[in-house]
Design a protein around this motif. Structure first.
Motif, PDB file in Angstrom:
ATOM      1  N   ARG A 260       0.969  -1.263   0.202  1.00  0.00           N
ATOM      2  CA  ARG A 260       0.316  -0.187  -0.419  1.00  0.00           C
ATOM      3  C   ARG A 260       0.583   1.027  -0.222  1.00  0.00           C
ATOM      4  O   ARG A 260       0.801   2.045  -0.226  1.00  0.00           O
ATOM      5  CB  ARG A 260      -0.953  -0.199   1.195  1.00  0.00           C
ATOM      6  N   ARG A 261       1.764   1.561   0.868  1.00  0.00           N
ATOM      7  CA  ARG A 261       2.889   2.700   0.524  1.00  0.00           C
ATOM      8  C   ARG A 261       3.386   2.172  -0.517  1.00  0.00           C
ATOM      9  O   ARG A 261       4.346   3.573  -1.216  1.00  0.00           O
ATOM     10  CB  ARG A 261       3.926   2.274   1.843  1.00  0.00           C
ATOM     11  N   ILE A 262       4.096   1.311  -1.727  1.00  0.00           N
ATOM     12  CA  ILE A 262       4.464   1.684  -2.478  1.00  0.00           C
ATOM     13  C   ILE A 262       3.135   1.851  -3.545  1.00  0.00           C
ATOM     14  O   ILE A 262       4.039   3.156  -4.948  1.00  0.00           O
ATOM     15  CB  ILE A 262       4.757  -0.061  -3.118  1.00  0.00           C
ATOM     16  N   GLY A 263       1.959   1.648  -3.546  1.00  0.00           N
ATOM     17  CA  GLY A 263       0.644   2.585  -4.533  1.00  0.00           C
ATOM     18  C   GLY A 263       1.192   0.921  -5.415  1.00  0.00           C
ATOM     19  O   GLY A 263       1.497   0.782  -6.041  1.00  0.00           O
ATOM     20  N   ARG A 264      -0.461   1.812  -5.903  1.00  0.00           N
ATOM     21  CA  ARG A 264      -1.333   0.171  -7.251  1.00  0.00           C
ATOM     22  C   ARG A 264      -0.339   0.917  -7.871  1.00  0.00           C
ATOM     23  O   ARG A 264       0.419  -0.248  -8.756  1.00  0.00           O
ATOM     24  CB  ARG A 264      -2.261   0.827  -6.651  1.00  0.00           C
ATOM     25  N   ARG A 265      -0.753   1.504  -8.546  1.00  0.00           N
ATOM     26  CA  ARG A 265       0.271   1.474  -9.286  1.00  0.00           C
ATOM     27  C   ARG A 265       1.976   1.849  -9.672  1.00  0.00           C
ATOM     28  O   ARG A 265       2.595   1.851 -11.124  1.00  0.00           O
ATOM     29  CB  ARG A 265      -0.076   3.465 -10.333  1.00  0.00           C
ATOM     30  N   GLY A 266       2.533   1.314  -8.196  1.00  0.00           N
ATOM     31  CA  GLY A 266       3.882   1.004  -8.686  1.00  0.00           C
ATOM     32  C   GLY A 266       4.180  -0.339  -8.874  1.00  0.00           C
ATOM     33  O   GLY A 266       5.253  -0.593  -8.440  1.00  0.00           O
ATOM     34  N   ILE A 267       3.391  -1.355  -8.785  1.00  0.00           N
ATOM     35  CA  ILE A 267       3.667  -2.873  -8.998  1.00  0.00           C
ATOM     36  C   ILE A 267       2.833  -2.883 -10.596  1.00  0.00           C
ATOM     37  O   ILE A 267       2.390  -3.597 -11.027  1.00  0.00           O
ATOM     38  CB  ILE A 267       2.785  -2.815  -7.839  1.00  0.00           C
ATOM     39  N   HIS A 268       4.045  -3.961 -10.525  1.00  0.00           N
ATOM     40  CA  HIS A 268       4.457  -5.078 -11.950  1.00  0.00           C
ATOM     41  C   HIS A 268       4.257  -6.444 -11.978  1.00  0.00           C
ATOM     42  O   HIS A 268       5.051  -6.542 -10.967  1.00  0.00           O
ATOM     43  CB  HIS A 268       5.815  -4.277 -12.606  1.00  0.00           C
ATOM     44  N   MET A 269       3.403  -6.451 -12.550  1.00  0.00           N
ATOM     45  CA  MET A 269       3.168  -8.465 -12.797  1.00  0.00           C
ATOM     46  C   MET A 269       4.099  -8.811 -13.365  1.00  0.00           C
ATOM     47  O   MET A 269       3.267  -8.610 -14.715  1.00  0.00           O
ATOM     48  CB  MET A 269       1.424  -8.311 -12.121  1.00  0.00           C
ATOM     49  N   PHE A 270       4.919  -9.935 -13.069  1.00  0.00           N
ATOM     50  CA  PHE A 270       5.401 -11.007 -13.706  1.00  0.00           C
ATOM     51  C   PHE A 270       4.932 -11.859 -14.171  1.00  0.00           C
ATOM     52  O   PHE A 270       3.542 -12.204 -13.887  1.00  0.00           O
ATOM     53  CB  PHE A 270       6.643 -11.297 -13.266  1.00  0.00           C
ATOM     54  N   GLU A 271       4.894 -12.126 -15.659  1.00  0.00           N
ATOM     55  CA  GLU A 271       4.547 -13.383 -16.108  1.00  0.00           C
ATOM     56  C   GLU A 271       5.210 -14.324 -15.539  1.00  0.00           C
ATOM     57  O   GLU A 271       4.343 -15.304 -15.202  1.00  0.00           O
ATOM     58  CB  GLU A 271       4.359 -13.822 -17.699  1.00  0.00           C
ATOM     59  N   ALA A 272       5.867 -14.959 -14.607  1.00  0.00           N
ATOM     60  CA  ALA A 272       6.870 -15.830 -14.358  1.00  0.00           C
ATOM     61  C   ALA A 272       6.041 -15.998 -13.127  1.00  0.00           C
ATOM     62  O   ALA A 272       5.315 -15.869 -12.546  1.00  0.00           O
ATOM     63  CB  ALA A 272       8.447 -15.248 -14.039  1.00  0.00           C
ATOM     64  N   ARG A 273       5.694 -17.110 -12.603  1.00  0.00           N
ATOM     65  CA  ARG A 273       4.572 -17.440 -11.730  1.00  0.00           C
ATOM     66  C   ARG A 273       5.676 -18.186  -9.742  1.00  0.00           C
ATOM     67  O   ARG A 273       6.631 -18.718 -10.562  1.00  0.00           O
ATOM     68  CB  ARG A 273       4.859 -19.687 -11.356  1.00  0.00           C
ATOM     69  N   ALA A 274       4.751 -17.089  -8.738  1.00  0.00           N
ATOM     70  CA  ALA A 274       5.620 -18.172  -7.571  1.00  0.00           C
ATOM     71  C   ALA A 274       4.463 -19.240  -7.457  1.00  0.00           C
ATOM     72  O   ALA A 274       3.771 -19.027  -7.016  1.00  0.00           O
ATOM     73  CB  ALA A 274       5.236 -17.026  -6.761  1.00  0.00           C
ATOM     74  N   VAL A 275       4.736 -20.892  -7.384  1.00  0.00           N
ATOM     75  CA  VAL A 275       4.723 -21.893  -6.813  1.00  0.00           C
ATOM     76  C   VAL A 275       4.632 -22.207  -5.568  1.00  0.00           C
ATOM     77  O   VAL A 275       5.528 -22.736  -5.172  1.00  0.00           O
ATOM     78  CB  VAL A 275       5.376 -22.984  -8.082  1.00  0.00           C
ATOM     79  N   THR A 276       3.618 -21.935  -4.523  1.00  0.00           N
ATOM     80  CA  THR A 276       3.444 -22.265  -3.237  1.00  0.00           C
ATOM     81  C   THR A 276       2.916 -22.914  -2.731  1.00  0.00           C
ATOM     82  O   THR A 276       1.737 -23.763  -3.486  1.00  0.00           O
ATOM     83  CB  THR A 276       2.630 -20.815  -2.939  1.00  0.00           C
ATOM     84  N   SER A 277       3.472 -24.055  -1.683  1.00  0.00           N
ATOM     85  CA  SER A 277       2.507 -25.207  -1.261  1.00  0.00           C
ATOM     86  C   SER A 277       1.468 -24.939  -1.095  1.00  0.00           C
ATOM     87  O   SER A 277       0.640 -23.865  -0.022  1.00  0.00           O
ATOM     88  CB  SER A 277       3.583 -24.839  -0.167  1.00  0.00           C
ATOM     89  N   ALA A 278       0.467 -25.808  -1.386  1.00  0.00           N
ATOM     90  CA  ALA A 278      -0.827 -25.933  -1.148  1.00  0.00           C
ATOM     91  C   ALA A 278      -1.556 -26.578   0.222  1.00  0.00           C
ATOM     92  O   ALA A 278      -2.399 -26.871   0.675  1.00  0.00           O
ATOM     93  CB  ALA A 278      -1.396 -26.533  -2.333  1.00  0.00           C
ATOM     94  N   GLU A 279      -0.084 -26.444   1.164  1.00  0.00           N
ATOM     95  CA  GLU A 279      -0.253 -27.356   1.936  1.00  0.00           C
ATOM     96  C   GLU A 279      -1.745 -27.365   3.053  1.00  0.00           C
ATOM     97  O   GLU A 279      -2.400 -27.629   4.116  1.00  0.00           O
ATOM     98  CB  GLU A 279       0.649 -28.204   2.534  1.00  0.00           C
ATOM     99  N   ARG A 280      -1.833 -25.597   3.167  1.00  0.00           N
ATOM    100  CA  ARG A 280      -2.115 -24.780   3.770  1.00  0.00           C
ATOM    101  C   ARG A 280      -3.690 -25.038   4.095  1.00  0.00           C
ATOM    102  O   ARG A 280      -4.978 -25.302   4.255  1.00  0.00           O
ATOM    103  CB  ARG A 280      -1.473 -23.405   3.968  1.00  0.00           C
ATOM    104  N   TYR A 281      -3.560 -24.771   2.344  1.00  0.00           N
ATOM    105  CA  TYR A 281      -5.186 -25.188   1.977  1.00  0.00           C
ATOM    106  C   TYR A 281      -5.609 -26.349   1.595  1.00  0.00           C
ATOM    107  O   TYR A 281      -6.960 -26.358   2.151  1.00  0.00           O
ATOM    108  CB  TYR A 281      -5.398 -24.464   0.633  1.00  0.00           C
ATOM    109  N   ARG A 282      -5.334 -27.284   2.052  1.00  0.00           N
ATOM    110  CA  ARG A 282      -5.580 -28.450   2.462  1.00  0.00           C
ATOM    111  C   ARG A 282      -6.120 -28.736   3.638  1.00  0.00           C
ATOM    112  O   ARG A 282      -6.737 -29.441   4.060  1.00  0.00           O
ATOM    113  CB  ARG A 282      -4.260 -30.059   1.315  1.00  0.00           C
ATOM    114  N   LYS A 283      -4.826 -28.286   4.397  1.00  0.00           N
ATOM    115  CA  LYS A 283      -5.976 -28.472   6.197  1.00  0.00           C
ATOM    116  C   LYS A 283      -6.548 -27.576   6.341  1.00  0.00           C
ATOM    117  O   LYS A 283      -7.114 -28.641   7.247  1.00  0.00           O
ATOM    118  CB  LYS A 283      -4.250 -28.185   6.960  1.00  0.00           C
TER     119      LYS A 283
END
Length: 230
Positions: A176-199
């Motif tokens: 929020r301090r960076i600001g919405r217009r200050g965030i670029h989204m990459f196409e590359a993925r950050a693949v995160t463990s789904a264990e917390r969702y399964r649990k």
């Protein structure tokens, strides 16, 4: 080998009993050049986390438990031109290096930060639904979370005050301090463990996260939200 004009990178990972995922996380980072500074801020692990970090050649900083405090300490210790904050249960996709290098080579990007596309290591329709929800949040609200990584120029990070040692919502606070217009989204993925969702439940966990975000935006202190989050 790099030359003096090649932007350099620090990677900061907060850890706490992360041995099960840390090696895989680090293996994706090896694709970067020898300019990488790896900083692992450990909150008191009792498994093999610190041993794995030593084997990877990381600088290991002890810290009080709490991701906000750990990220804040790692941000102070980072000395390279760019800093990538990443969770220890997140693995960057193979194309991350090329996309990041292209991004940080452009002078116009020095006033922005960037995050990766969220993905879960689960093949279920429920995982794809959550990925779409996160993509919508990033696109419409400009709010990537910490499990998507955060790449930011060190001088910009310092200028806006960096991570604060909050018990929760430290990622939202910084973005929020960076600001919405200050965030670029990459196409590359950050693949995160789904264990917390399964649990915790494919519906229950996202619903709780959304509720926590809502009350935080309404001004509820993070220390109170942390008690609810559990």
């Amino acid at each position: 080998m790099h030359n003096s004009e090649t932007p350099t990178l620090s990677v900061v990972l907060p850890t706490l009993n992360a041995a099960a995922t840390l090696e895989t996380c680090l293996s994706a980072l090896h694709a970067w050049s020898d300019t990488l500074q790896l900083i692992i801020v450990d909150g008191g692990s009792e498994d093999h986390t610190v041993k794995i970090a030593h084997a990877a050649g990381a600088t290991i900083l002890p810290s009080e438990k709490g991701r906000g405090a750990q990220l804040a300490r790692g941000g102070v210790a980072a000395t390279r031109q760019w800093v990538l904050f990443l969770h220890a249960d997140t693995v960057l996709s193979d194309d991350w290096v090329g996309e990041v290098q292209a991004y940080i080579s452009k002078p116009a990007q020095t006033s922005k930060a960037a995050a990766f596309r969220f993905a879960l290591d689960d093949g279920s329709p429920s995982a794809r639904r959550i990925e779409r929800m996160v993509a919508w949040r990033c696109r419409r609200l400009g709010l990537p979370y910490g499990d998507q990584g955060l790449l930011i120029r060190k001088d910009l990070y310092d200028e806006i005050g960096g991570y604060r040692p909050l018990p929760l919502m430290e990622d939202v606070d910084l973005v929020r301090r960076i600001g919405r217009r200050g965030i670029h989204m990459f196409e590359a993925r950050a693949v995160t463990s789904a264990e917390r969702y399964r649990k915790n439940g494919w519906w229950a966990r996202p619903s709780r996260n959304l509720f926590c975000l809502f009350i935080y935006m309404c001004g509820v202190p993070p220390r109170w939200i942390a008690k609810l989050y559990g």
